[in-house]
Design a protein around this motif. Sequence first.
Motif, PDB file in Angstrom:
ATOM      1  N   PRO A  65      34.619  21.805  23.901  1.00  0.00           N
ATOM      2  CA  PRO A  65      35.450  23.009  23.869  1.00  0.00           C
ATOM      3  C   PRO A  65      36.376  23.082  25.082  1.00  0.00           C
ATOM      4  O   PRO A  65      35.983  22.693  26.184  1.00  0.00           O
ATOM      5  CB  PRO A  65      34.441  24.148  23.927  1.00  0.00           C
ATOM      6  CG  PRO A  65      33.123  23.561  23.657  1.00  0.00           C
ATOM      7  CD  PRO A  65      33.195  22.126  24.032  1.00  0.00           C
ATOM      8  N   VAL A  68      34.921  25.073  28.060  1.00  0.00           N
ATOM      9  CA  VAL A  68      34.011  24.340  28.939  1.00  0.00           C
ATOM     10  C   VAL A  68      34.797  23.398  29.843  1.00  0.00           C
ATOM     11  O   VAL A  68      34.498  23.249  31.031  1.00  0.00           O
ATOM     12  CB  VAL A  68      32.958  23.578  28.106  1.00  0.00           C
ATOM     13  CG1 VAL A  68      32.097  22.698  28.992  1.00  0.00           C
ATOM     14  CG2 VAL A  68      32.090  24.547  27.329  1.00  0.00           C
TER      15      VAL A  68
ATOM     16  N   THR B  29      24.525  28.774  19.571  1.00  0.00           N
ATOM     17  CA  THR B  29      25.773  28.086  19.245  1.00  0.00           C
ATOM     18  C   THR B  29      25.687  27.464  17.852  1.00  0.00           C
ATOM     19  O   THR B  29      26.587  27.620  17.035  1.00  0.00           O
ATOM     20  CB  THR B  29      26.070  26.999  20.295  1.00  0.00           C
ATOM     21  OG1 THR B  29      26.345  27.628  21.540  1.00  0.00           O
ATOM     22  CG2 THR B  29      27.262  26.150  19.896  1.00  0.00           C
ATOM     23  N   LYS B 166      33.620  24.260  18.485  1.00  0.00           N
ATOM     24  CA  LYS B 166      34.217  24.427  19.804  1.00  0.00           C
ATOM     25  C   LYS B 166      34.597  25.895  20.038  1.00  0.00           C
ATOM     26  O   LYS B 166      34.432  26.419  21.128  1.00  0.00           O
ATOM     27  CB  LYS B 166      35.447  23.528  19.950  1.00  0.00           C
ATOM     28  CG  LYS B 166      35.097  22.053  19.920  1.00  0.00           C
ATOM     29  CD  LYS B 166      36.256  21.197  20.363  1.00  0.00           C
ATOM     30  CE  LYS B 166      37.350  21.152  19.336  1.00  0.00           C
ATOM     31  NZ  LYS B 166      38.547  20.476  19.838  1.00  0.00           N
ATOM     32  N   SER B 169      32.435  28.790  21.537  1.00  0.00           N
ATOM     33  CA  SER B 169      32.344  29.009  22.986  1.00  0.00           C
ATOM     34  C   SER B 169      33.102  30.265  23.407  1.00  0.00           C
ATOM     35  O   SER B 169      32.820  30.847  24.441  1.00  0.00           O
ATOM     36  CB  SER B 169      32.879  27.793  23.741  1.00  0.00           C
ATOM     37  OG  SER B 169      34.239  27.606  23.466  1.00  0.00           O
ATOM     38  N   TYR B 172      31.897  33.801  24.492  1.00  0.00           N
ATOM     39  CA  TYR B 172      31.734  34.092  25.913  1.00  0.00           C
ATOM     40  C   TYR B 172      32.476  35.366  26.322  1.00  0.00           C
ATOM     41  O   TYR B 172      31.950  36.174  27.078  1.00  0.00           O
ATOM     42  CB  TYR B 172      32.247  32.892  26.711  1.00  0.00           C
ATOM     43  CG  TYR B 172      32.521  33.151  28.155  1.00  0.00           C
ATOM     44  CD1 TYR B 172      31.504  33.004  29.099  1.00  0.00           C
ATOM     45  CD2 TYR B 172      33.783  33.546  28.584  1.00  0.00           C
ATOM     46  CE1 TYR B 172      31.756  33.245  30.439  1.00  0.00           C
ATOM     47  CE2 TYR B 172      34.031  33.789  29.913  1.00  0.00           C
ATOM     48  CZ  TYR B 172      33.027  33.640  30.838  1.00  0.00           C
ATOM     49  OH  TYR B 172      33.277  33.887  32.159  1.00  0.00           O
ATOM     50  N   SER B 180      27.974  28.377  26.263  1.00  0.00           N
ATOM     51  CA  SER B 180      28.923  28.487  27.385  1.00  0.00           C
ATOM     52  C   SER B 180      28.587  29.671  28.273  1.00  0.00           C
ATOM     53  O   SER B 180      28.687  29.602  29.494  1.00  0.00           O
ATOM     54  CB  SER B 180      30.350  28.686  26.877  1.00  0.00           C
ATOM     55  OG  SER B 180      30.653  27.734  25.935  1.00  0.00           O
ATOM     56  N   TYR B 205      27.908  19.901  23.523  1.00  0.00           N
ATOM     57  CA  TYR B 205      28.961  20.144  22.536  1.00  0.00           C
ATOM     58  C   TYR B 205      29.463  18.825  21.961  1.00  0.00           C
ATOM     59  O   TYR B 205      29.724  18.713  20.764  1.00  0.00           O
ATOM     60  CB  TYR B 205      30.139  20.882  23.170  1.00  0.00           C
ATOM     61  CG  TYR B 205      29.948  22.369  23.302  1.00  0.00           C
ATOM     62  CD1 TYR B 205      29.983  23.197  22.189  1.00  0.00           C
ATOM     63  CD2 TYR B 205      29.756  22.956  24.537  1.00  0.00           C
ATOM     64  CE1 TYR B 205      29.831  24.558  22.314  1.00  0.00           C
ATOM     65  CE2 TYR B 205      29.603  24.316  24.680  1.00  0.00           C
ATOM     66  CZ  TYR B 205      29.640  25.120  23.561  1.00  0.00           C
ATOM     67  OH  TYR B 205      29.492  26.468  23.688  1.00  0.00           O
TER      68      TYR B 205
END
Lengths: 243, 228
Positions: A65, A68, B29, B166, B169, B172, B180, B205
Amino acid sequence: MLDELLAPKYLGWLIEGFGVTLLLSALVSVAATALGLALCLGRIAPSRLWSWPARAWLSVFRNTPLLVQLFFWYFGASALMPEGLLIWLNTPHHWDLALFGVRWPSFEYLAGFFGLTLYTAAFIAEEFRSGVRGVPAGQIAAAQALGFTPLQVWLNVVMPQAFRISLPPLLGQYMNAVKNSSLTMAIGLAELSYASRQVETETFKTFQAFGVATALYILTIIVIELAGQWLQRRRPAPGAAGA
Amino acid sequence: MDFTVVADNFSYFMLGAWPDGPLGGAALTLALSVVSALASGVLGLVFGIALAMTRGAAHNVLLLGLGFFRAIPVIMLIFWTYFLLPILFGIDVPGTGTVVVALSLIGGSYLAHSVHAGILSLPPGQWQAAAALGLRRGQALRLVILPQALPIMVPSFINQWVALVKDTSLAYVIGVGELSFVATQVSNREMVYPTEIFLFVALVYFIFCSTLELCANRVARRFGTGAG
């Protein structure tokens, strides 16, 4: 009715955030296009010395991601950097370029630019690669038959056509760069999404704050879309005769 | 590099506070990804078929609606759902629900175009032959078109799901305790090993996404659409 609108001060915050979003995504688009082209050339190189590192890069940056990655560059990389470099990056420097004074960007800005560029380049490289694959093999054979050197074949025959084929998906990646720049709010960069959230907490006018930000994003995407249509009309893709 | 911080917090990274608290970390996740993937798949099919079956004004309204979700950043849509869902339904919607709704809408809008393209990719003769056999449009779609078009769409579904994993995340930003979020929590608490923590999280991930990507390439090769 008037108190339903946002005060000029808050509109100013949003416009300022929009400016950061636009400049950041423009810089990222330019840098990621150059880097993406280099990555694409590495990926299709006959030597494994080049193609394997490029493959690894594409795989790592596409399959993790962006958030991250940004955290990694912002928190993680700064822990790895030598102290001298970190201090240098964090102190404002000043250059005077002709008419403009260039302000040294914050560390958030640098990390955001760096992270977004590396991420976007991995996607742009793949768009270029499909563009190169879209150039008919006969074109290369014909250029070779005309006595072009391999470099000339690349520069004069393959690249111009590949670039035109990849233009629409490339513009899609630029739109993604605009949208993805919103993630830099997580590392504290005051771009448009950050500003909308800030205005919302200050004024409690959620609808207006998010509404203005959303409209500005959509406006940007529409402008890129229209620019793409205009470019394609001016320079039709190969096969459409002429050009 | 000192990865003891990862080893010490391993169960927190994987499961969050569970079993003493709510499920979090990598497990959350995965849960968010699976639920949003299913919902976005259903939405994508429904809207994609609607795109293929409508003409004129209805078609344009649909295009505009889908265009909206594709034009705004995922973060903005998460903000909107976070703000609007409780107003629309008059109940407190948990953060996880908010994220699932936002991700499903975005994923669904992208998939709708893949589904539409998949349906269009079949030769018109298929529709005509079905009509000649006396099938109504709905029947032709269900019995003739979709069974041929769906396999073509599988790779784009999987690619969209990689993007979706992805995007989880981004939960968050509203404080949902997925991987994350948990990572920044541990990083803030420990203060010393951010590099190791974020490298490890990226690796988790990476494993999720590259496994999915491998599946997509396999499927693409099997159906000969060559995405690999």
